[in-house]
Design a protein around this motif. Sequence first.
Motif, PDB file in Angstrom:
ATOM      1  N   ILE A   1      -4.000   0.127  -3.770  1.00 44.55           N
ATOM      2  CA  ILE A   1      -3.440   0.450  -5.090  1.00 44.55           C
ATOM      3  C   ILE A   1      -4.056   1.734  -5.632  1.00 44.55           C
ATOM      4  O   ILE A   1      -3.347   2.621  -6.127  1.00 44.55           O
ATOM      5  N   LEU A   2      -5.377   1.848  -5.535  1.00 41.40           N
ATOM      6  CA  LEU A   2      -6.083   3.020  -6.064  1.00 41.40           C
ATOM      7  C   LEU A   2      -5.631   4.304  -5.378  1.00 41.40           C
ATOM      8  O   LEU A   2      -5.674   5.386  -5.974  1.00 41.40           O
ATOM      9  N   ASN A   3      -5.198   4.197  -4.121  1.00 38.16           N
ATOM     10  CA  ASN A   3      -4.730   5.362  -3.378  1.00 38.16           C
ATOM     11  C   ASN A   3      -3.209   5.444  -3.301  1.00 38.16           C
ATOM     12  O   ASN A   3      -2.658   6.321  -2.640  1.00 38.16           O
ATOM     13  N   GLY A   4      -2.526   4.501  -3.971  1.00 42.32           N
ATOM     14  CA  GLY A   4      -1.074   4.412  -3.876  1.00 42.32           C
ATOM     15  C   GLY A   4      -0.344   5.386  -4.784  1.00 42.32           C
ATOM     16  O   GLY A   4      -0.901   5.931  -5.728  1.00 42.32           O
ATOM     17  N   THR A   5       0.934   5.583  -4.465  1.00 42.33           N
ATOM     18  CA  THR A   5       1.796   6.422  -5.300  1.00 42.33           C
ATOM     19  C   THR A   5       3.086   5.663  -5.612  1.00 42.33           C
ATOM     20  O   THR A   5       3.423   4.679  -4.942  1.00 42.33           O
TER      21      THR A   5
ATOM     22  N   LYS B   1      -9.239  -7.524   8.078  1.00 40.41           N
ATOM     23  CA  LYS B   1      -9.129  -6.218   7.411  1.00 40.41           C
ATOM     24  C   LYS B   1      -7.958  -5.391   7.959  1.00 40.41           C
ATOM     25  O   LYS B   1      -8.085  -4.197   8.245  1.00 40.41           O
ATOM     26  N   LYS B   2      -6.813  -6.068   8.117  1.00 44.45           N
ATOM     27  CA  LYS B   2      -5.611  -5.407   8.603  1.00 44.45           C
ATOM     28  C   LYS B   2      -4.554  -5.429   7.504  1.00 44.45           C
ATOM     29  O   LYS B   2      -3.753  -6.356   7.388  1.00 44.45           O
ATOM     30  N   SER B   3      -4.562  -4.383   6.705  1.00 47.30           N
ATOM     31  CA  SER B   3      -3.699  -4.342   5.520  1.00 47.30           C
ATOM     32  C   SER B   3      -2.213  -4.263   5.855  1.00 47.30           C
ATOM     33  O   SER B   3      -1.373  -4.539   4.998  1.00 47.30           O
ATOM     34  N   GLU B   4      -1.860  -3.887   7.087  1.00 55.37           N
ATOM     35  CA  GLU B   4      -0.445  -3.779   7.459  1.00 55.37           C
ATOM     36  C   GLU B   4       0.261  -5.127   7.480  1.00 55.37           C
ATOM     37  O   GLU B   4       1.490  -5.192   7.503  1.00 55.37           O
ATOM     38  N   TRP B   5      -0.512  -6.219   7.456  1.00 60.31           N
ATOM     39  CA  TRP B   5       0.082  -7.555   7.492  1.00 60.31           C
ATOM     40  C   TRP B   5      -0.231  -8.350   6.224  1.00 60.31           C
ATOM     41  O   TRP B   5       0.009  -9.542   6.160  1.00 60.31           O
ATOM     42  N   MET B   6      -0.757  -7.672   5.217  1.00 55.61           N
ATOM     43  CA  MET B   6      -1.100  -8.313   3.942  1.00 55.61           C
ATOM     44  C   MET B   6      -0.021  -8.040   2.890  1.00 55.61           C
ATOM     45  O   MET B   6       0.689  -7.035   2.972  1.00 55.61           O
ATOM     46  N   SER B   7       0.076  -8.921   1.907  1.00 54.79           N
ATOM     47  CA  SER B   7       0.971  -8.676   0.770  1.00 54.79           C
ATOM     48  C   SER B   7       0.183  -7.886  -0.274  1.00 54.79           C
ATOM     49  O   SER B   7      -0.692  -8.428  -0.944  1.00 54.79           O
ATOM     50  N   LEU B   8       0.504  -6.599  -0.386  1.00 59.72           N
ATOM     51  CA  LEU B   8      -0.225  -5.694  -1.288  1.00 59.72           C
ATOM     52  C   LEU B   8       0.570  -5.524  -2.578  1.00 59.72           C
ATOM     53  O   LEU B   8       1.143  -4.461  -2.848  1.00 59.72           O
ATOM     54  N   TRP B   9       0.630  -6.579  -3.383  1.00 58.18           N
ATOM     55  CA  TRP B   9       1.440  -6.542  -4.602  1.00 58.18           C
ATOM     56  C   TRP B   9       0.949  -5.441  -5.537  1.00 58.18           C
ATOM     57  O   TRP B   9      -0.242  -5.277  -5.783  1.00 58.18           O
ATOM     58  N   CYS B  10       1.915  -4.716  -6.097  1.00 58.20           N
ATOM     59  CA  CYS B  10       1.571  -3.563  -6.937  1.00 58.20           C
ATOM     60  C   CYS B  10       2.783  -3.155  -7.762  1.00 58.20           C
ATOM     61  O   CYS B  10       3.902  -3.135  -7.257  1.00 58.20           O
ATOM     62  N   GLY B  11       2.557  -2.811  -9.026  1.00 57.63           N
ATOM     63  CA  GLY B  11       3.623  -2.307  -9.878  1.00 57.63           C
ATOM     64  C   GLY B  11       3.922  -0.847  -9.578  1.00 57.63           C
ATOM     65  O   GLY B  11       3.312  -0.232  -8.700  1.00 57.63           O
ATOM     66  N   GLN B  12       4.857  -0.271 -10.325  1.00 57.35           N
ATOM     67  CA  GLN B  12       5.328   1.092 -10.038  1.00 57.35           C
ATOM     68  C   GLN B  12       4.418   2.200 -10.561  1.00 57.35           C
ATOM     69  O   GLN B  12       4.744   3.367 -10.440  1.00 57.35           O
ATOM     70  N   ASN B  13       3.258   1.830 -11.091  1.00 62.61           N
ATOM     71  CA  ASN B  13       2.407   2.821 -11.736  1.00 62.61           C
ATOM     72  C   ASN B  13       1.013   2.888 -11.117  1.00 62.61           C
ATOM     73  O   ASN B  13       0.010   2.941 -11.836  1.00 62.61           O
ATOM     74  N   PRO B  14       0.892   2.890  -9.778  1.00 62.89           N
ATOM     75  CA  PRO B  14      -0.436   2.820  -9.170  1.00 62.89           C
ATOM     76  C   PRO B  14      -1.322   4.030  -9.439  1.00 62.89           C
ATOM     77  O   PRO B  14      -2.549   3.920  -9.405  1.00 62.89           O
ATOM     78  N   ARG B  15      -0.728   5.189  -9.707  1.00 66.32           N
ATOM     79  CA  ARG B  15      -1.535   6.381  -9.939  1.00 66.32           C
ATOM     80  C   ARG B  15      -2.463   6.227 -11.151  1.00 66.32           C
ATOM     81  O   ARG B  15      -3.455   6.959 -11.259  1.00 66.32           O
ATOM     82  N   LEU B  16      -2.141   5.305 -12.061  1.00 68.06           N
ATOM     83  CA  LEU B  16      -2.960   5.121 -13.259  1.00 68.06           C
ATOM     84  C   LEU B  16      -4.025   4.034 -13.079  1.00 68.06           C
ATOM     85  O   LEU B  16      -4.749   3.724 -14.018  1.00 68.06           O
ATOM     86  N   SER B  17      -4.119   3.465 -11.896  1.00 68.92           N
ATOM     87  CA  SER B  17      -5.092   2.392 -11.669  1.00 68.92           C
ATOM     88  C   SER B  17      -6.514   2.937 -11.689  1.00 68.92           C
ATOM     89  O   SER B  17      -6.778   4.081 -11.327  1.00 68.92           O
ATOM     90  N   LYS B  18      -7.457   2.087 -12.121  1.00 66.28           N
ATOM     91  CA  LYS B  18      -8.866   2.456 -12.237  1.00 66.28           C
ATOM     92  C   LYS B  18      -9.732   1.360 -11.615  1.00 66.28           C
ATOM     93  O   LYS B  18      -9.384   0.186 -11.636  1.00 66.28           O
ATOM     94  N   HIS B  19     -10.869   1.778 -11.073  1.00 65.06           N
ATOM     95  CA  HIS B  19     -11.844   0.813 -10.544  1.00 65.06           C
ATOM     96  C   HIS B  19     -12.975   0.704 -11.563  1.00 65.06           C
ATOM     97  O   HIS B  19     -13.981   1.420 -11.498  1.00 65.06           O
ATOM     98  N   LEU B  20     -12.769  -0.176 -12.539  1.00 60.30           N
ATOM     99  CA  LEU B  20     -13.698  -0.342 -13.655  1.00 60.30           C
ATOM    100  C   LEU B  20     -13.987  -1.813 -13.876  1.00 60.30           C
ATOM    101  O   LEU B  20     -13.290  -2.677 -13.370  1.00 60.30           O
TER     102      LEU B  20
END
Length: 366
Positions: A259-263, A317-336
């Motif tokens: 998510i943090l690296n998503g667009t 640790k194989k993300s290609e087979w995981m459900s990476l749920w994410c909304g349409q605004n990942p660029r605004l995500s923060k690790h806080l």
Amino acid sequence: MWNHTEVTKKLSIKFPIIQAGMAGGITTPELIAAVSNAGGLGMLGAGYMTPEQLESDIQKIIKLTSKPFGVNLFVPENPTVIQEEIERANQLLEPIRQRLGIKKKSHLPQINTSVFDEQIQIVLKYEVPVCSFTFGIPPRETIHQLKKNGIVTIGTATTVKEAIMNEEAGMDMVVVQGSEAGGHRGSFAESFDDSMIGTMALIPQVADHVSIPIIAAGGIMDGRGVFAALILGAEAVQMGTAFVTCIESGANELHKKAILNGTEEQTVITSAFSGKPARGLKNEFIVKMKEHEDSLPAYPIQNMLTQDIRSEAAKQKKSEWMSLWCGQNPRLSKHLHAAELIEMITNQIEEIINKFHLIKETERLI
């Protein structure tokens, strides 16, 4: 002040910010307590929990905070189990299981709708301040029982029609969930395709047709989104993806990193993981299964069939087979920390308000 709304008064919270009750382990007791202690409302995503797990987490939350919190439950769905669909789905999933070293499935999924009633009894037992619902409206007697015990009830809607149905059923409030939202959305009265209304279009239309407070959800990640939602008629916001990447979140670190690296163009709608459309970041599993989506078993059967794949992929640790749920605004995500996120949001809103006041004062002086 901007934070004094009917929702904040009814829920006894400082800020009109609700952390979405995301099922699957994201909403840890630590995350919920952190949000509530910071002035928002933490929500436990209990959709997939056994009654024992639900009770255990509620006990942990109570030890971590004296502030209000809530529990989100899934209204049971009991689709027809079609053996041929399950066999076909297992055939499609078998190569992936082999790559992950998972044994072939030998038993049929079993749907236990009685768990919902047991979850309700636990919510009542611990007098959880808030109980929200997704994927439909619970029986009227359930709503009445919760409200009789002083528990605030919140429904979920993705159209004006669904919002009206929630109000008519007796819900105290309703979350209006726009198409930008990550993961599964709460559509139940309309088809998924007919319910793909954006958050900013949905809020004012619902506000004009119901009298109960509405809570906006879908693509809201910072103070700008919160302020816009309040201006359009929401009394509060519910934020999911924004809290997934918080330090206290139970999301897998690969999920957080994605998510943090998503667009925005990487998020897609898929039924491949669960049999119900959901928004997530595109990966190999989604691509491979896309052409077969129309033939997969309905939710929650497909969700049960892929559970071992998702779990083992996370372990390996194989993300290609995981459900990476994410909304349409990942660029605004923060690790806080969750408290830092809420502080950031409230500061942004105050800055917006001060800017409007400055413009107004400047106009007055001209």
